[in-house]
Write a protein that holds these residues in place. Structure first.
Motif, mmCIF file in Angstrom:
data_model
loop_
_atom_site.group_PDB
_atom_site.id
_atom_site.type_symbol
_atom_site.label_atom_id
_atom_site.label_comp_id
_atom_site.label_asym_id
_atom_site.label_seq_id
_atom_site.Cartn_x
_atom_site.Cartn_y
_atom_site.Cartn_z
ATOM 1 N N LYS A 41 0.789 -1.284 0.175
ATOM 2 C CA LYS A 41 0.057 0.012 0.175
ATOM 3 C C LYS A 41 0.936 1.100 -0.029
ATOM 4 C CE LYS A 41 -2.578 1.371 4.245
ATOM 5 N NZ LYS A 41 -1.618 2.224 4.785
ATOM 6 N N GLU A 42 2.202 1.155 0.466
ATOM 7 C CA GLU A 42 3.063 2.365 0.438
ATOM 8 C C GLU A 42 3.330 3.062 -0.683
ATOM 9 O OE1 GLU A 42 2.451 2.887 3.436
ATOM 10 O OE2 GLU A 42 2.209 0.764 4.039
ATOM 11 N N ASP A 43 3.594 2.511 -1.872
ATOM 12 C CA ASP A 43 3.962 2.820 -3.259
ATOM 13 C C ASP A 43 3.212 3.944 -3.717
ATOM 14 O OD1 ASP A 43 6.462 1.307 -2.933
ATOM 15 O OD2 ASP A 43 5.315 -0.250 -4.174
ATOM 16 N N LYS A 44 3.887 4.777 -4.518
ATOM 17 C CA LYS A 44 3.294 5.993 -5.028
ATOM 18 C C LYS A 44 2.707 5.635 -6.615
ATOM 19 C CE LYS A 44 2.975 8.933 -1.467
ATOM 20 N NZ LYS A 44 2.237 7.890 -0.502
ATOM 21 N N GLY A 45 1.956 6.207 -6.887
ATOM 22 C CA GLY A 45 1.757 6.656 -8.510
ATOM 23 C C GLY A 45 0.930 5.053 -8.907
ATOM 24 N N VAL A 66 -8.287 10.645 -4.211
ATOM 25 C CA VAL A 66 -9.271 10.201 -3.073
ATOM 26 C C VAL A 66 -9.152 11.142 -1.879
ATOM 27 C CG1 VAL A 66 -9.919 8.238 -1.634
ATOM 28 C CG2 VAL A 66 -8.913 7.963 -3.868
ATOM 29 N N TYR A 67 -10.339 11.714 -1.544
ATOM 30 C CA TYR A 67 -10.526 12.726 -0.111
ATOM 31 C C TYR A 67 -11.485 12.433 0.377
ATOM 32 C CZ TYR A 67 -13.142 15.854 -3.106
ATOM 33 O OH TYR A 67 -14.245 16.259 -3.974
ATOM 34 N N GLY A 218 -7.277 3.513 4.165
ATOM 35 C CA GLY A 218 -6.660 2.687 5.230
ATOM 36 C C GLY A 218 -7.639 1.321 5.403
ATOM 37 N N ARG A 219 -9.044 1.302 4.864
ATOM 38 C CA ARG A 219 -9.818 0.108 4.617
ATOM 39 C C ARG A 219 -10.739 0.322 3.548
ATOM 40 N NH1 ARG A 219 -14.789 0.949 8.961
ATOM 41 N NH2 ARG A 219 -15.473 -0.483 7.553
ATOM 42 N N LEU A 220 -11.223 -0.776 3.497
ATOM 43 C CA LEU A 220 -12.582 -0.845 2.174
ATOM 44 C C LEU A 220 -13.630 -0.121 2.655
ATOM 45 C CD1 LEU A 220 -11.986 -4.837 1.427
ATOM 46 C CD2 LEU A 220 -12.252 -2.686 -0.160
ATOM 47 N N ARG A 249 -6.494 -7.420 5.605
ATOM 48 C CA ARG A 249 -5.727 -6.252 6.548
ATOM 49 C C ARG A 249 -6.758 -5.095 6.435
ATOM 50 N NH1 ARG A 249 -0.623 -4.642 3.854
ATOM 51 N NH2 ARG A 249 -1.413 -6.036 2.122
ATOM 52 N N PHE A 250 -7.742 -5.062 5.528
ATOM 53 C CA PHE A 250 -8.358 -3.819 5.226
ATOM 54 C C PHE A 250 -10.079 -3.904 5.308
ATOM 55 C CE2 PHE A 250 -4.638 -4.306 2.611
ATOM 56 C CZ PHE A 250 -4.028 -3.172 2.722
ATOM 57 N N GLY A 251 -10.381 -4.987 6.246
ATOM 58 C CA GLY A 251 -11.765 -5.239 6.382
ATOM 59 C C GLY A 251 -11.978 -6.710 5.815
#
Ligand code: PLP
Ligand code: ZN
Length: 415
Positions: A41-45, A66-67, A218-220, A249-251
């Protein structure tokens, strides 16, 4: 070693050398990508996502933004509304230059195709897919022949003035005629079809919007809202949700899928209302298409009945289909511009209009974690920053006459 294999959803077999194919044993099943690494999940782009069927990408491409919404959230009385916006919005560092999520899809499709030694495509499209293919064709030199219905020609614009533009062929007919003509062109030129929903790279590219969302949230989400035409985008997102669920890990619960079509052309809504896996022919009457404001949602052959398609997704996630009128779409486009500060395309307005119905009928709770996908936007914003260039078609075909096309293409390819 590759980080994925392709598996048939029907019989579970792993398939070898099956670019864009159906399993030979299970004609009505989709072939899906199975990733052998956990999600990073950490990588960008976009290419930072290890869950894409691509090894050595070289195309530069943006990702959606996403916001957590404030303006719209307050208007709708929703406390946990997240927006995934796939378009052009420089103020939020979102730079999809052709202004829709098709840009992410097409970048993934082209990279995957190159790795499968496919060198060029014939594409039939009513709009945004064509624009995305034209854009990447110009930057990368990847050859494409694009067939669009005449009514959609005015929506075709280039970002670049020249370069090596894709070949545009226009048909004086509807999207189904464009598909028919592109089949003939494919026969004549030997260039393959782009693959449609059968192409797992396409679905994974589209599904990456959920990875973008999970990276931020951070989650679904509990609910996912999107306007659907062919169904490929929603299927891609669903397949990513399934993969994420397996990781835990995300739900551990799949989001409910809330999918929206534009009245009166709503074949999937009608079939779902009957709880039927079959779309009925009278619901895909071309006369209905003329009445809608969202041509990109006008697919007459959606991936609804196929195993792993929209019917299965609605059933598995206790999903919901919505039909929204043109007026609801226009008013939602305005509401979004007022409350979030950017213009959106009609399909984005349709998704929001579906969400407004869901709020009205209490199909979502006001504390629920909701993800609204605005699949395209910022076209007006883009045109304030940049010039766009009209498309000059190679020729306009009245019918899909084989001789006529052959002659025009031969002359063109020789020059
Ligand atoms: C293509 C498109 C859709 C519909 O996506 P499907 O994958 O065909 O269901 C929605 N919104 C926009 C902006 C599109 O271009
Ligand atoms: Zn199979």
């Amino acid at each position: 070693m590759s980080h994925f294999v392709l598996r048939c959803r029907g019989c579970g077999r792993i398939l070898k050398d099956s670019y864009c194919a159906f399993c030979e044993h299970c004609k009505g099943s989709l072939v899906i990508t199975e990733y052998t690494e956990p999600f990073k999940k950490e990588d960008k782009g976009l290419w930072g996502f290890n869950w894409l069927p691509v090894h050595h990408p070289s195309i530069h491409v943006g990702t959606p933004v996403v916001y957590k919404s404030e303006g719209l959230s307050e208007k709708l009385g929703l406390k946990n509304l997240y927006i995934v916006f796939s378009g052009y919005w420089p103020e939020r560092n979102c730079l999809l230059r052709t202004c829709t999520f098709k840009e992410i899809e097409v970048a993934t499709v082209i990279e995957n195709a190159k790795e499968n030694r496919i060198n060029g495509f014939v594409v039939a499209s009513a709009g945004n897919t064509a624009r995305a293919f034209a854009y990447f064709s110009v930057i990368t030199g990847f050859p494409v022949i694009i067939v669009v219905p005449l009514a959609c020609l005015k929506e075709m614009w280039y970002v670049h003035e020249n370069g090596n533009p894709a070949t545009f062929v226009v048909i004086d007919g509807d999207y189904a005629d464009a598909i028919d003509l592109s089949k003939r062109i494919s026969e004549i030129t030997g260039m393959p079809f782009e693959g449609g929903v059968k192409n797992p790279a396409k679905r994974d590219g589209l599904g990456s919007v959920l990875l973008s969302a999970v990276r931020v949230i951070g989650r679904l989400p509990e609910h996912y809202f999107q306007a659907v035409g062919s169904g490929a985008g929603a299927i891609g997102v669903y397949e990513m949700a399934e993969r994420l669920i397996r990781e835990r890990r995300f739900g551990t619960k799949l989001p409910r899928f809330h999918l929206v079509q534009n009245l009166p052309f709503v074949p999937m809504l009608r079939a779902w209302q009957r709880r039927s896996r079959e779309i009925s022919p009278e619901d895909v009457d071309p006369a209905l298409i003329e009445k809608i404001s969202t041509r990109v949602l006008s697919s007459r052959y959606p991936a609804y009945s196929v195993k792993g398609g929209i019917y299965d997704i609605l059933e598995t996630t206790e999903g919901q289909m919505y039909g929204v009128t043109n007026d609801e779409i226009y008013s939602s486009m305005e509401l979004f511009a007022e409350s979030e500060g950017i213009d959106i395309v009609p399909a984005g307005g349709a998704a929001l209009a579906g969400l407004r119905q869901a709020v009205r009928y209490e199909l979502v709770g006001n504390e629920d974690l909701i993800l609204l996908h605005i699949t395209g936007g910022g076209e007006e914003r883009y045109k304030r920053d940049f010039r766009t260039y009209p498309v000059k078609p190679l020729f306009i075909s009245k019918r899909s006459q084989k001789e006529e096309i052959e002659e025009a293409l031969c002359t063109h390819l020789r020059s």
